[in-house]
Design a protein around this motif. Sequence first.
Motif, PDB file in Angstrom:
ATOM      1  N   TYR A 271       0.865  -1.170   0.000  1.00  0.00           N
ATOM      2  CA  TYR A 271       0.000   0.000   0.000  1.00  0.00           C
ATOM      3  C   TYR A 271       0.910   1.231   0.000  1.00  0.00           C
ATOM      4  CZ  TYR A 271      -3.345   3.517   1.603  1.00  0.00           C
ATOM      5  OH  TYR A 271      -4.126   4.645   1.706  1.00  0.00           O
ATOM      6  N   LEU A 272       0.599   2.198  -0.836  1.00  0.00           N
ATOM      7  CA  LEU A 272       1.514   3.323  -1.033  1.00  0.00           C
ATOM      8  C   LEU A 272       1.341   4.458  -0.038  1.00  0.00           C
ATOM      9  CD1 LEU A 272       1.645   3.391  -4.931  1.00  0.00           C
ATOM     10  CD2 LEU A 272       3.284   2.406  -3.328  1.00  0.00           C
ATOM     11  N   GLY A 273       0.502   4.270   0.959  1.00  0.00           N
ATOM     12  CA  GLY A 273       0.470   5.203   2.068  1.00  0.00           C
ATOM     13  C   GLY A 273      -0.376   6.423   1.845  1.00  0.00           C
ATOM     14  N   ARG A 274      -0.428   7.240   2.878  1.00  0.00           N
ATOM     15  CA  ARG A 274      -1.185   8.484   2.847  1.00  0.00           C
ATOM     16  C   ARG A 274      -0.250   9.678   2.718  1.00  0.00           C
ATOM     17  NH1 ARG A 274      -5.866   7.710   7.544  1.00  0.00           N
ATOM     18  NH2 ARG A 274      -6.835   5.840   6.642  1.00  0.00           N
ATOM     19  N   TRP A 275      -0.853  10.798   2.356  1.00  0.00           N
ATOM     20  CA  TRP A 275      -0.098  12.052   2.261  1.00  0.00           C
ATOM     21  C   TRP A 275       0.559  12.364   3.587  1.00  0.00           C
ATOM     22  CZ3 TRP A 275       2.293  15.234  -0.691  1.00  0.00           C
ATOM     23  CH2 TRP A 275       2.516  16.564  -0.329  1.00  0.00           C
ATOM     24  N   GLU A 276       1.859  12.714   3.555  1.00  0.00           N
ATOM     25  CA  GLU A 276       2.638  12.917   4.774  1.00  0.00           C
ATOM     26  C   GLU A 276       3.123  14.347   4.949  1.00  0.00           C
ATOM     27  OE1 GLU A 276       4.534   8.427   4.930  1.00  0.00           O
ATOM     28  OE2 GLU A 276       5.453   9.945   3.627  1.00  0.00           O
ATOM     29  N   GLY A 277       2.660  15.264   4.108  1.00  0.00           N
ATOM     30  CA  GLY A 277       3.048  16.656   4.267  1.00  0.00           C
ATOM     31  C   GLY A 277       4.155  17.075   3.310  1.00  0.00           C
ATOM     32  N   TYR A 278       4.442  18.392   3.328  1.00  0.00           N
ATOM     33  CA  TYR A 278       5.400  18.974   2.393  1.00  0.00           C
ATOM     34  C   TYR A 278       6.860  18.807   2.804  1.00  0.00           C
ATOM     35  CZ  TYR A 278       1.384  21.522   0.452  1.00  0.00           C
ATOM     36  OH  TYR A 278       0.188  21.859  -0.116  1.00  0.00           O
ATOM     37  N   GLU A 279       7.115  18.450   4.068  1.00  0.00           N
ATOM     38  CA  GLU A 279       8.485  18.502   4.568  1.00  0.00           C
ATOM     39  C   GLU A 279       9.480  17.664   3.759  1.00  0.00           C
ATOM     40  OE1 GLU A 279       5.813  18.025   6.376  1.00  0.00           O
ATOM     41  OE2 GLU A 279       5.773  19.389   8.097  1.00  0.00           O
ATOM     42  N   PRO A 280       9.151  16.417   3.380  1.00  0.00           N
ATOM     43  CA  PRO A 280      10.134  15.657   2.585  1.00  0.00           C
ATOM     44  C   PRO A 280      10.443  16.302   1.239  1.00  0.00           C
ATOM     45  CG  PRO A 280       8.503  14.182   3.569  1.00  0.00           C
ATOM     46  CD  PRO A 280       7.996  15.575   3.792  1.00  0.00           C
ATOM     47  N   LEU A 281       9.446  16.935   0.623  1.00  0.00           N
ATOM     48  CA  LEU A 281       9.695  17.648  -0.630  1.00  0.00           C
ATOM     49  C   LEU A 281      10.639  18.813  -0.399  1.00  0.00           C
ATOM     50  CD1 LEU A 281       9.267  18.600  -3.549  1.00  0.00           C
ATOM     51  CD2 LEU A 281       7.104  19.640  -2.809  1.00  0.00           C
TER      52      LEU A 281
END
Length: 333
Positions: A271-281
């Motif tokens: 499963y490719l997961g849920r949105w985790e926020g902008y920080e990794p970008l």
Amino acid sequence: MTHLKRRKFMKYATASSLGIALSNTATFGMSLRSSKNTSIGIIGIDTSHSVAFTKYINGQENGFEVIAAYTTVSKDIPASYERVDKFTQELKESGIQIVDSIKQLLELVDCILLETNDGRLHLEQAEEVFKSGKPVFIDKPVAASLKDAILIYEAAKKYNVVTFSTSGTRFMSQAQKVRNGSIGKVMGADTFSPVKYVPSHSDLFWYGMHGVEHLFTVMQTGCTRVRRTKTGICDTVVGEWDDGRIGTFRGIVDGKGGHGGQAFGTEEIAYLGRWEGYEPLVDAILHYFRTNEVPVEPSETLEIYAFMEAALVSSEQGGVWVTLESVMKEAGN
């Protein structure tokens, strides 16, 4: 990007993400850095990304500081003209200098975040930055048309500037694990995201690209043709890769939205997961500013936009198969 580069990048991204929780304790207007920081300027204040990225960067000790911004407004895009004043005021209150031109901005800063909401403006704005030789991240969509996307990367090459553009969905942790081999070879994948359409942009470019970027993060390049089914409540694109693999994107027109999907590997299904926020970008952008290394190559980005352009042509022709080669040729590449 080579496997080695991806491993180096993921090692950096994983380590840098450990600082996210600490950054949340800093207030928006509080600078934790010295005057020796590498300065960042923003082009485009008509998007929430400008505020969110500034808050994250200026809220931690990372060697960078957003210090100035310039914006334009698109009067035919509500998401631009309805929000630009609010976001401009927020940046002013955080101590960001608002300037009158890109030229003035370039005189003040070392690096650029091109955040303008309207992809039609990106080619002209990016080219002005390229001429200065300064590194620039181009937020989604890279352009409003495939032709302009191609011209942007040609201009970057002309002025010998390394640049990249991507969605934050590329850095969702599970997608990165899958890309780097956690389930063996990826045999296929299905991703989904909301879709919103604006008349000024090739239709999936505006918002559907989040889910398409997610798809290519795990499937990688090699898509040869697509076909599309579009109804009032769903927008589905099926892509066929050159080795026979199938990847699909489901655009959510109506109903509960979100970002996610599944990837099917030789060893596991993930499963490719849920949105985790902008920080990794943002961590990826700062890594690029430090090293001039990009997390996604121009060839992959252009294939993503060719996938979406071919999907548009497919829908216009009743859902027939359309090759990516044909739309790239039509766009002048």
